[in-house]
Design an enzyme around this catalytic site. Structure first.
Site, PDB file in Angstrom:
ATOM      1  CE  LYS A   9       0.811   1.359   4.471  1.00  0.00           C
ATOM      2  NZ  LYS A   9       1.399   2.656   4.880  1.00  0.00           N
ATOM      3  N   PRO A  88       9.905  -4.069   0.365  1.00  0.00           N
ATOM      4  CG  PRO A  88      10.717  -1.957  -0.180  1.00  0.00           C
ATOM      5  CD  PRO A  88       9.847  -3.054  -0.702  1.00  0.00           C
ATOM      6  CD  GLN A  90      13.107  -0.848  10.305  1.00  0.00           C
ATOM      7  OE1 GLN A  90      14.221  -0.536   9.894  1.00  0.00           O
ATOM      8  NE2 GLN A  90      12.815  -0.875  11.592  1.00  0.00           N
ATOM      9  CB  ALA A  91       9.619   0.555   2.885  1.00  0.00           C
ATOM     10  N   GLY A  92       7.254   1.752   5.074  1.00  0.00           N
ATOM     11  CA  GLY A  92       5.950   2.400   5.053  1.00  0.00           C
ATOM     12  C   GLY A  92       5.032   1.850   3.985  1.00  0.00           C
ATOM     13  CB  SER A  97       0.011  -4.891   7.538  1.00  0.00           C
ATOM     14  OG  SER A  97       0.465  -4.304   8.735  1.00  0.00           O
ATOM     15  CB  ALA A  98       0.590  -6.880   2.562  1.00  0.00           C
ATOM     16  CG  ASP A 130      -1.137  -0.042   8.095  1.00  0.00           C
ATOM     17  OD1 ASP A 130      -1.898   0.884   8.455  1.00  0.00           O
ATOM     18  OD2 ASP A 130       0.064   0.124   7.825  1.00  0.00           O
TER      19      ASP A 130
END
Length: 289
Positions: A9, A88, A90-92, A97-98, A130
């Site tokens: 996302k 990746p 720690q990328a936001g 969560s996906a 998320d």
């Protein structure tokens, strides 16, 4: 065995609106699924085993999701879950969560759908803020801690250049730093109107990420990634708590040209487009169950 794509996302908008009674930050976000994803392969087994290179099983959100699924469904069986990572960390971009949402939906399909969508959503909230979004995906306004979802129309249809600079950002650390530094607010109403109208220029002027200042303080290369994207994209923004940044392009040739430059400067750079769902079951056989 089921094969599932768990799409990443991006945050097209992220505003911290206050603090809840439980101490969490209250959020108002617009999230969009994109065509960058991890692949999960799930098959029934006597016990639960989740394998993802570089991530200990007990620290994997998909492992927690599977445990909670079997507990809620009151099933004695297990599963073997293999995760191939492309999102990746720690990328936001919501990779963990996906994967958790994909495990929930995949196991529910594999075992004949013993849980309703509402039951899955309640489990998702327990895993992370998320995860409820990924069960639906597409474009959603997300409020609360991310669990209150409202579908939105995204008519921009842009091409996204996803760039992650050197280093990642811890989400808890980003919120702590936000409490210290504060952050910029945008115009949610104008942002939603621009999305529905497909007006990329107005969208670029309306969007904001309240965590951007905190992420830059924790990971200075975030500023370098944003500066690069601002020179070539129609709109540049940071997703989630960083460190990945996104450039929006109206034309694919310009996005492809920027991609080549980005690959020479950053550890991760990839093009993506809007995806209609957070989780996609690509194929498999559930008849044996």
């Amino acid at each position: 065995m089921l094969t599932i794509q768990a799409n990443a996302k991006i945050n097209l908008y992220l505003e911290i609106t206050g603090t809840l009674e439980n101490g969490y930050h209250a959020l108002s976000m617009i999230m969009q699924s994109i065509s960058l994803g991890d692949t999960l392969r799930i098959e029934p087994a006597d016990a639960l085993c989740v394998h993802c290179p570089g991530v200990p099983q007990e620290q994997n959100s998909a492992f927690l999701a599977a445990q909670l699924f079997f507990e809620a469904a009151e099933l004695a069986g297990g599963a073997r879950i293999e995760i191939s990572k492309r999102i990746p960390s720690q990328a936001g971009l919501g990779g963990g969560s996906a994967d958790a949402a994909a495990a929930l939906l995949g196991l529910n399909a594999l075992y004949g759908e013993p849980l309703s969508p509402g039951e899955l959503a309640r489990i998702a909230v327990r895993i992370g803020a998320d995860v409820p979004f990924f069960l639906k995906g597409g474009c959603q306004q997300c409020q609360g801690i991310g669990e209150v979802l409202t579908p939105l129309e995204n008519a921009l249809c842009p091409y996204y250049l996803v760039v992650q600079p050197e280093g990642g950002v811890s989400t808890p650390a980003a919120y702590r730093k936000y409490d210290e530094l504060g952050g910029r607010q945008g115009d949610l109403a104008l942002c939603k109107h621009a999305l529905a109208a497909g007006d990329l220029t107005s969208f670029a002027g309306a969007t904001a990420n309240s965590l951007e200042r905190a992420a830059k303080a924790l990971c200075p290369p975030v500023a370098q990634a944003l500066a690069f994207l601002q020179t070539c994209a129609d709109c540049a923004l940071m997703t989630g708590s960083g460190s990945a940044c996104i450039g929006l392009f109206a034309e694919k040739p310009r996005a492809e040209a920027a991609l080549q430059k980005a690959r020479a400067q950053f550890p991760f750079a990839q093009l993506a487009e809007n995806a209609p769902a957070g989780i996609c079951i690509l194929g498999g056989d559930t008849e044996a169950l």
